[in-house]
Design a protein around this motif. Structure first.
Motif, PDB file in Angstrom:
ATOM      1  N   ASN A   1      -0.112   1.171   7.580  1.00  0.00           N
ATOM      2  CA  ASN A   1      -0.371   2.447   8.224  1.00  0.00           C
ATOM      3  C   ASN A   1      -1.795   2.668   8.813  1.00  0.00           C
ATOM      4  OD1 ASN A   1       2.391   2.772   7.448  1.00  0.00           O
ATOM      5  ND2 ASN A   1       2.078   4.635   6.355  1.00  0.00           N
ATOM      6  N   MET A   2      -2.081   2.844  10.132  1.00  0.00           N
ATOM      7  CA  MET A   2      -3.530   3.164  10.364  1.00  0.00           C
ATOM      8  C   MET A   2      -3.897   4.118   9.648  1.00  0.00           C
ATOM      9  SD  MET A   2      -4.089   1.150  12.551  1.00  0.00           S
ATOM     10  CE  MET A   2      -3.854  -0.252  13.614  1.00  0.00           C
ATOM     11  N   ILE A   3      -5.149   4.373   9.138  1.00  0.00           N
ATOM     12  CA  ILE A   3      -5.794   5.371   8.543  1.00  0.00           C
ATOM     13  C   ILE A   3      -6.330   6.549   9.833  1.00  0.00           C
ATOM     14  CG2 ILE A   3      -7.548   6.026   7.027  1.00  0.00           C
ATOM     15  CD1 ILE A   3      -7.306   3.525   5.607  1.00  0.00           C
TER      16      ILE A   3
ATOM     17  N   LEU B   1      -8.039   1.052   2.404  1.00  0.00           N
ATOM     18  CA  LEU B   1      -9.046   0.594   3.519  1.00  0.00           C
ATOM     19  C   LEU B   1      -9.421  -0.809   3.107  1.00  0.00           C
ATOM     20  CD1 LEU B   1     -10.390   1.068   6.508  1.00  0.00           C
ATOM     21  CD2 LEU B   1     -12.395   2.032   5.055  1.00  0.00           C
ATOM     22  N   THR B   2      -9.740  -0.737   1.783  1.00  0.00           N
ATOM     23  CA  THR B   2     -10.005  -2.356   1.221  1.00  0.00           C
ATOM     24  C   THR B   2      -8.935  -3.130   1.360  1.00  0.00           C
ATOM     25  OG1 THR B   2     -11.419  -1.338  -0.427  1.00  0.00           O
ATOM     26  CG2 THR B   2     -10.672  -3.466  -0.857  1.00  0.00           C
ATOM     27  N   ILE B   3      -7.751  -3.008   1.072  1.00  0.00           N
ATOM     28  CA  ILE B   3      -6.489  -3.464   1.273  1.00  0.00           C
ATOM     29  C   ILE B   3      -6.382  -4.123   2.756  1.00  0.00           C
ATOM     30  CG2 ILE B   3      -4.033  -3.669   0.848  1.00  0.00           C
ATOM     31  CD1 ILE B   3      -4.551  -1.931  -1.639  1.00  0.00           C
ATOM     32  N   GLN B   4      -6.546  -2.990   3.501  1.00  0.00           N
ATOM     33  CA  GLN B   4      -6.295  -3.209   4.990  1.00  0.00           C
ATOM     34  C   GLN B   4      -7.122  -4.267   5.477  1.00  0.00           C
ATOM     35  OE1 GLN B   4      -5.819   0.561   7.023  1.00  0.00           O
ATOM     36  NE2 GLN B   4      -4.080   0.769   6.362  1.00  0.00           N
TER      37      GLN B   4
ATOM     38  N   LYS C   1      -6.999 -13.680  15.823  1.00  0.00           N
ATOM     39  CA  LYS C   1      -5.950 -12.459  16.129  1.00  0.00           C
ATOM     40  C   LYS C   1      -6.449 -10.964  15.451  1.00  0.00           C
ATOM     41  CE  LYS C   1      -2.834 -15.129  18.196  1.00  0.00           C
ATOM     42  NZ  LYS C   1      -2.570 -14.990  19.490  1.00  0.00           N
ATOM     43  N   VAL C   2      -7.506 -11.232  14.753  1.00  0.00           N
ATOM     44  CA  VAL C   2      -7.718 -10.036  13.958  1.00  0.00           C
ATOM     45  C   VAL C   2      -9.044  -9.173  14.329  1.00  0.00           C
ATOM     46  CG1 VAL C   2      -6.576 -11.136  12.164  1.00  0.00           C
ATOM     47  CG2 VAL C   2      -8.783 -11.129  12.150  1.00  0.00           C
TER      48      VAL C   2
ATOM     49  N   PHE D   1     -11.415  -1.713  14.320  1.00  0.00           N
ATOM     50  CA  PHE D   1     -10.735  -0.481  14.318  1.00  0.00           C
ATOM     51  C   PHE D   1     -11.282   0.049  12.833  1.00  0.00           C
ATOM     52  CE2 PHE D   1      -7.470   2.167  12.531  1.00  0.00           C
ATOM     53  CZ  PHE D   1      -7.389   3.297  13.159  1.00  0.00           C
ATOM     54  N   LEU D   2     -10.997  -0.973  11.741  1.00  0.00           N
ATOM     55  CA  LEU D   2     -11.233  -0.618  10.223  1.00  0.00           C
ATOM     56  C   LEU D   2     -12.821  -0.244  10.166  1.00  0.00           C
ATOM     57  CD1 LEU D   2      -8.845  -3.290   8.644  1.00  0.00           C
ATOM     58  CD2 LEU D   2      -8.394  -0.773   8.723  1.00  0.00           C
ATOM     59  N   ASP D   3     -13.538  -0.953  10.597  1.00  0.00           N
ATOM     60  CA  ASP D   3     -14.987  -0.787  10.680  1.00  0.00           C
ATOM     61  C   ASP D   3     -15.405   0.815  11.167  1.00  0.00           C
ATOM     62  OD1 ASP D   3     -15.640  -3.204   9.747  1.00  0.00           O
ATOM     63  OD2 ASP D   3     -16.132  -3.805  11.720  1.00  0.00           O
ATOM     64  N   LYS D   4     -14.631   1.210  12.178  1.00  0.00           N
ATOM     65  CA  LYS D   4     -14.819   2.401  12.680  1.00  0.00           C
ATOM     66  C   LYS D   4     -14.266   3.498  11.896  1.00  0.00           C
ATOM     67  CE  LYS D   4     -13.453   5.457  16.493  1.00  0.00           C
ATOM     68  NZ  LYS D   4     -12.189   5.712  17.276  1.00  0.00           N
TER      69      LYS D   4
END
Length: 188
Positions: A142-144, A160-163, A174-175, A181-184
């Motif tokens: 799920n997007m945070i 977030l760590t797991i994502q 591919k990532v 997005f996760l950095d943001k």
């Protein structure tokens, strides 16, 4: 304390005494899963269908088992909740896939969380530990939304760590979008 019940005492590789629960916890938190695979399979036989189970998807270059090991290896923390959630995050994939031109795993998060709850209860973890790990497993895809956080700051950081780790374990090339997005999210 994440332990809930007395477990069988065993001798560790250093000649000391520990419980099976302490040993599986140590193996998962240190990421020494392959070196202790027979013991892990004995404690968590539900992992066996993951071994060699192909994703058959362009975003994955590893089978489910090796993707899981890679995810765990990318989690730099030794926090047991985070490592355990990384270890169990895709355990339901062999039981929740849909084959088409590309294999999909709709609903695997729910199946993985349900399986995780049963496994962790059987092993004797505390209800708080189980609740937190199952939340992390259930929400790992799920997007945070930084404006709508659904749990404690500590659990959101673990998620977030797991994502991050899960994304890094996907097929190279591919990532990048997902990691950006996760950095943001992390900066917010």
């Amino acid at each position: 304390n994440c332990f809930n019940k007395i477990n069988i005492l065993i001798e560790d590789e250093r000649g000391g005494i520990m419980t099976e629960l302490q040993k599986i916890s140590e193996i998962i938190s240190t990421g020494k899963i392959e070196e202790n695979l027979d013991f892990v399979k004995k404690q968590i036989p539900e992992i066996i269908p993951m071994i060699g189970f192909e994703h058959n998807h362009p975003y994955h270059h590893l089978d489910v088992w090796n993707h899981t090991l890679a995810t765990v290896s990318y989690i730099e923390s030794t926090d047991l909740e985070t490592k355990m959630a990384g270890f169990l995050h895709d355990i339901g994939k062999p039981f929740s896939y849909q084959d088409a031109e590309v294999r999909h795993f709709h609903g695997h998060q729910k199946v993985s969380a349900e399986m995780s709850e049963k496994i962790l209860k059987r092993l004797g973890y505390s209800s708080e530990f189980i609740k937190n790990v199952c939340y992390l497993v259930r929400t790992h895809d799920n997007m945070i939304d930084p404006n709508n956080l659904d749990n404690s700051y500590e659990l959101i950081l673990k998620r977030l760590t797991i994502q991050y780790a899960d994304a890094k374990a996907h097929a190279p090339g591919k990532v990048e979008k997902r990691l950006n997005f996760l950095d943001k999210v992390f900066k917010e």
